[in-house]
Design an enzyme around this catalytic site. Structure first.
Site, PDB file in Angstrom:
ATOM      1  N   CYS A  65      -0.663 -24.686   4.344  1.00  0.00           N
ATOM      2  CA  CYS A  65       0.113 -24.914   3.125  1.00  0.00           C
ATOM      3  C   CYS A  65       0.369 -26.389   2.840  1.00  0.00           C
ATOM      4  CB  CYS A  65       1.430 -24.157   3.194  1.00  0.00           C
ATOM      5  SG  CYS A  65       1.215 -22.361   3.313  1.00  0.00           S
ATOM      6  N   ASN A 119       2.917 -17.269  -3.131  1.00  0.00           N
ATOM      7  CA  ASN A 119       2.581 -18.406  -2.272  1.00  0.00           C
ATOM      8  C   ASN A 119       1.058 -18.501  -2.202  1.00  0.00           C
ATOM      9  OD1 ASN A 119       1.988 -20.125  -0.115  1.00  0.00           O
ATOM     10  ND2 ASN A 119       3.607 -19.324   1.201  1.00  0.00           N
ATOM     11  N   HIS A 157       5.897 -27.152  -2.079  1.00  0.00           N
ATOM     12  CA  HIS A 157       4.999 -26.034  -1.820  1.00  0.00           C
ATOM     13  C   HIS A 157       5.722 -24.744  -2.153  1.00  0.00           C
ATOM     14  CE1 HIS A 157       2.769 -22.943   0.122  1.00  0.00           C
ATOM     15  NE2 HIS A 157       3.605 -22.857   1.142  1.00  0.00           N
TER      16      HIS A 157
END
Length: 333
Positions: A112, A284, A254
């Site tokens: 990520c 996500n 993020h």
């Protein structure tokens, strides 16, 4: 004047298939209310059979080039945890499909945090004179590595890609990447992992465990580590840039979890409304989440020219990173 890498264009792409919380609740022990409360997610996009991470990257990369009015780039970096193949890297194929067959191209694997890592690499290449234009892509088809029976991961992740084009310019220009901070701690490798498929598993021999093919995450531990490291990294990069926290107009974190982004903003002392959020509709998307949020923020007017922008992320490795720039006047594609 000091040479710098300047943001010239952004592009985002998500596959057309949408999976809602209601659809997931029909096969998992969960509900729309449970997912929204814990993650802030209402839906996510997933690839159809036959669509790969490279396909998503080509779409987003092409849009970034088009929106920048550029006919190409002389460096391509793809940040991904879900490459099309273990070997070779996905980036050279993406570059070739974009008509860039004689340029260096490589993948970055920082989960990520991947886009921030790739942004640093692309900015450094442009600043040093190695490249004049660097195409930096974050792309993921995370649905391909999720255990469909695991509600703790299946409800969180989605597929998509985002890209930025960096061009050579001057540090005083809007859009210049002002500073990047990166960090890692390999002692936390098991917090976010896919155990199978690599040399570690193959060197042991024996029959691979089916469950090791899937992505696993210790959600509670990741939450606290992510908030701590993203806040620390943000403070570091702000200090190196010469900004105070109050100078930040937009926080683009993020898109892991709404609560994580809100907690980072609180730790920094930023009003929550300064956070750019698109997690509700895309989930996500790992390495793709920050560039997708940039593309969406530009499109909906959340990001406007002159905004002082802070990017920050935490991912597997464990890895983390942050970056600063002043948002330029970009065309909306």
């Amino acid at each position: 004047m000091t040479r710098a890498a300047v943001l010239a264009g952004v592009g985002g792409y998500v596959p057309p298939r949408v999976v809602t919380n209601e659809e997931l609740s029909r096969r998992l022990d969960t509900s729309d209310a449970w997912i929204r409360t814990r993650t802030g997610i209402a839906a996510r996009h997933v690839v159809d059979p036959g669509t790969s991470t490279g396909d998503l990257a080509v779409e987003a990369g092409g849009r970034a080039l088009k929106n920048a009015g550029a006919d190409g780039a002389d460096l391509v970096i793809v940040a991904t945890t879900t490459p099309d193949r273990p070997c070779p890297a996905t980036a050279p194929t993406v570059a070739a499909r974009l008509g860039l067959t004689d340029v260096p191209a490589y993948d970055v694997a920082a989960v990520c945090s991947g886009f921030v890592y790739a942004l640093q690499a692309g900015a450094a290449a442009v600043t040093s004179g190695f490249a004049e234009r660097a195409l930096v892509v974050g792309a993921e088809s995370f649905s391909t590595i999720l255990d469909p029976t695991d509600r703790t991961t299946s409800v969180i992740f989605g597929d998509g890609a985002g890209a930025v084009l960096l061009r050579a310019g001057e540090r005083t220009e809007p859009g210049a990447v002002l500073d990047v901070h990166l960090g890692s701690d390999g002692s936390m490798a098991d917090l976010i992992t896919v155990r199978g498929g690599g040399a570690e598993e193959r060197s042991r021999g024996g029959t691979p465990r089916p469950e090791d093919r899937y992505f696993r995450m210790d959600g509670k531990s990741v939450f606290f580590a992510a908030v701590r490291r993203m806040a620390e990294s943000s403070r570091t990069v702000l200090a190196r840039t010469g900004w105070e926290v109050a100078d930040v107009d937009r926080l683009v974190g993020h898109q892991a979890n709404t609560r994580i982004i809100q907690a980072v903003a609180e730790q920094l002392g930023l009003p929550p409304e300064r956070a750019v959020l698109n997690i509700e509709r895309v989930g996500n998307t790992s390495a793709a989440s920050i560039p997708l949020a940039l593309a969406d923020g530009l499109a909906d007017g959340t990001l406007v020219a002159g905004d002082r922008v802070l990017l920050t992320a935490f991912g597997g490795g464990a890895t983390w990173g942050s970056a600063t720039l002043v948002w330029p006047d970009l065309p909306i594609g």
